[in-house]
Structures are given as structure tokens and as C-alpha cells.
Motif scaffolding. Structure first.
Motif, PDB file in Angstrom:
ATOM      1  N   VAL A 290     -68.227 -11.599 -49.325  1.00 51.80           N
ATOM      2  CA  VAL A 290     -69.074 -10.437 -49.589  1.00 51.80           C
ATOM      3  C   VAL A 290     -68.747  -9.758 -50.911  1.00 51.80           C
ATOM      4  CG1 VAL A 290     -69.727  -8.152 -48.699  1.00 51.80           C
ATOM      5  CG2 VAL A 290     -69.394 -10.044 -47.111  1.00 51.80           C
ATOM      6  N   CYS A 291     -67.491  -9.719 -51.284  1.00 47.84           N
ATOM      7  CA  CYS A 291     -67.057  -8.867 -52.399  1.00 47.84           C
ATOM      8  C   CYS A 291     -66.679  -9.636 -53.659  1.00 47.84           C
ATOM      9  CB  CYS A 291     -65.848  -8.040 -51.962  1.00 47.84           C
ATOM     10  SG  CYS A 291     -66.049  -7.211 -50.378  1.00 47.84           S
ATOM     11  N   ALA A 292     -66.293 -10.883 -53.522  1.00 48.93           N
ATOM     12  CA  ALA A 292     -65.697 -11.616 -54.637  1.00 48.93           C
ATOM     13  C   ALA A 292     -66.672 -11.950 -55.756  1.00 48.93           C
ATOM     14  CB  ALA A 292     -65.033 -12.897 -54.129  1.00 48.93           C
ATOM     15  N   SER A 293     -67.973 -11.807 -55.523  1.00 44.81           N
ATOM     16  CA  SER A 293     -68.904 -12.070 -56.622  1.00 44.81           C
ATOM     17  C   SER A 293     -68.805 -10.983 -57.693  1.00 44.81           C
ATOM     18  CB  SER A 293     -70.338 -12.206 -56.100  1.00 44.81           C
ATOM     19  OG  SER A 293     -70.742 -11.011 -55.470  1.00 44.81           O
ATOM     20  N   CYS A 294     -68.282  -9.812 -57.318  1.00 45.81           N
ATOM     21  CA  CYS A 294     -68.105  -8.723 -58.289  1.00 45.81           C
ATOM     22  C   CYS A 294     -66.636  -8.348 -58.496  1.00 45.81           C
ATOM     23  CB  CYS A 294     -68.865  -7.475 -57.826  1.00 45.81           C
ATOM     24  SG  CYS A 294     -70.661  -7.702 -57.739  1.00 45.81           S
TER      25      CYS A 294
ATOM     26  N   MET B  12     -73.388  -2.084 -57.132  1.00 44.40           N
ATOM     27  CA  MET B  12     -72.867  -2.349 -55.788  1.00 44.40           C
ATOM     28  C   MET B  12     -73.912  -2.019 -54.721  1.00 44.40           C
ATOM     29  SD  MET B  12     -69.261  -1.152 -54.250  1.00 44.40           S
ATOM     30  CE  MET B  12     -68.846  -1.317 -52.541  1.00 44.40           C
ATOM     31  N   PRO B  13     -74.249  -3.013 -53.902  1.00 48.56           N
ATOM     32  CA  PRO B  13     -75.190  -2.748 -52.821  1.00 48.56           C
ATOM     33  C   PRO B  13     -74.503  -1.996 -51.685  1.00 48.56           C
ATOM     34  CG  PRO B  13     -74.471  -5.024 -52.744  1.00 48.56           C
ATOM     35  CD  PRO B  13     -73.842  -4.408 -53.969  1.00 48.56           C
ATOM     36  N   GLU B  14     -75.287  -1.454 -50.778  1.00 40.53           N
ATOM     37  CA  GLU B  14     -74.725  -0.767 -49.615  1.00 40.53           C
ATOM     38  C   GLU B  14     -74.237  -1.823 -48.629  1.00 40.53           C
ATOM     39  OE1 GLU B  14     -75.964   2.265 -46.011  1.00 40.53           O
ATOM     40  OE2 GLU B  14     -77.331   1.976 -47.671  1.00 40.53           O
ATOM     41  N   PHE B  15     -73.046  -1.598 -48.107  1.00 38.33           N
ATOM     42  CA  PHE B  15     -72.478  -2.487 -47.103  1.00 38.33           C
ATOM     43  C   PHE B  15     -72.213  -1.706 -45.831  1.00 38.33           C
ATOM     44  CE2 PHE B  15     -71.185  -4.715 -50.988  1.00 38.33           C
ATOM     45  CZ  PHE B  15     -71.659  -5.986 -50.698  1.00 38.33           C
ATOM     46  N   VAL B  16     -72.550  -2.302 -44.707  1.00 44.72           N
ATOM     47  CA  VAL B  16     -72.242  -1.722 -43.403  1.00 44.72           C
ATOM     48  C   VAL B  16     -71.472  -2.790 -42.637  1.00 44.72           C
ATOM     49  CG1 VAL B  16     -73.185  -0.777 -41.275  1.00 44.72           C
ATOM     50  CG2 VAL B  16     -74.322  -0.308 -43.447  1.00 44.72           C
TER      51      VAL B  16
END
Length: 126
Positions: free
Chosen positions: A54-58, A102-106
Motif C-alpha cells: 500500500v505504501c511503498a510506491s511513495c 497521498m490518497p485516503e487510507f482506511v
């Protein structure tokens, strides 16, 4: 008669041999932390998989390396800047800030637990 003379010597030899034998060593007590440590390691591994997907692309999500997106702070820096309980609360409320793209993450509660376990490993390794 000879047997009656030998019998006390045999009994005495048996008693002495039994007294010299080492008692069996007790089994080691189970380590109550080993199960907890294993559970934490499993949670941290799941958390690492979440951050990789989820996070490693940024963000740089490991102990080394630059973030693919310059504005995205590496996780190893984030865990030093913010207390983990604040990060946990942010994950629970839904991440809506960070870097501009950064998109919203839930995340589900179990995923947040796993993320916190992984972030703790980064904090401990710094």
C-alpha cells in the motif's frame, strides 16, 4: 548362608548407587514471552506486507533507501518524529494527510495492529 552375607552388601551397593545418581533435571519452564514474541513477529511481518503493498510506491518503508516520491517521508523517519500511539490513532481515523498526492487510507483494526507492530520494529532498529 553365603547368600545371606552377600545380600546386605548388594542392598548397600544399591542404596549407594541410587544416592550417587543425579536426579533428573527438571524440564525448563516455558518462556511466557516466547508466544508473545512470536505473535508480535507474525503481526510485524503482516504489517510489513501491508506497507509493501500500500505504501511503498511513495514511501521508503524499510530501514534504508529513499522514498520513491521525494515528498513522502521514509517510515523510519516518521516513527522517530511521532509517538506510535499518535500514528495508531491516525490510522484508526483514516489517513487523509501526509504528502500532497497521498490518497485516503482506511484500515481495519487488525491491520492497524499489524502496522503498529511493524512500525515498532522500525523504531526499535533505529
Amino acid at each position: 548362608m553365603a547368600i545371606l552375607r552377600i545380600l546386605p552388601a548388594l542392598v548397600l551397593a544399591g542404596v549407594l548407587a541410587a544416592g550417587c545418581a543425579s536426579p533428573p533435571e527438571p524440564a525448563p519452564a516455558p518462556d511466557p514471552m516466547s508466544g508473545l514474541a512470536l505473535a508480535n513477529a507474525d503481526a510485524a511481518a503482516r504489517g510489513q506486507r501491508i506497507t509493501s503493498g500500500v505504501c511503498a510506491s511513495c514511501h521508503a518503508t524499510g530501514l534504508t533507501g529513499d522514498s520513491p516520491m521525494a515528498a513522502a517521508t521514509p517510515f523510519r523517519v516518521i516513527v522517530q518524529r511521532y509517538p506510535l500511539d499518535q500514528l495508531e490513532e491516525a490510522f484508526g481515523e483514516g489517513l487523509v494527510t501526509g504528502h500532497p498526492a497521498m490518497p485516503e487510507f482506511v484500515f481495519r483494526a487488525s491491520e492497524i495492529d499489524d502496522l503498529m507492530a511493524y512500525l515498532q520494529t522500525l523504531k526499535d532498529s533505529a
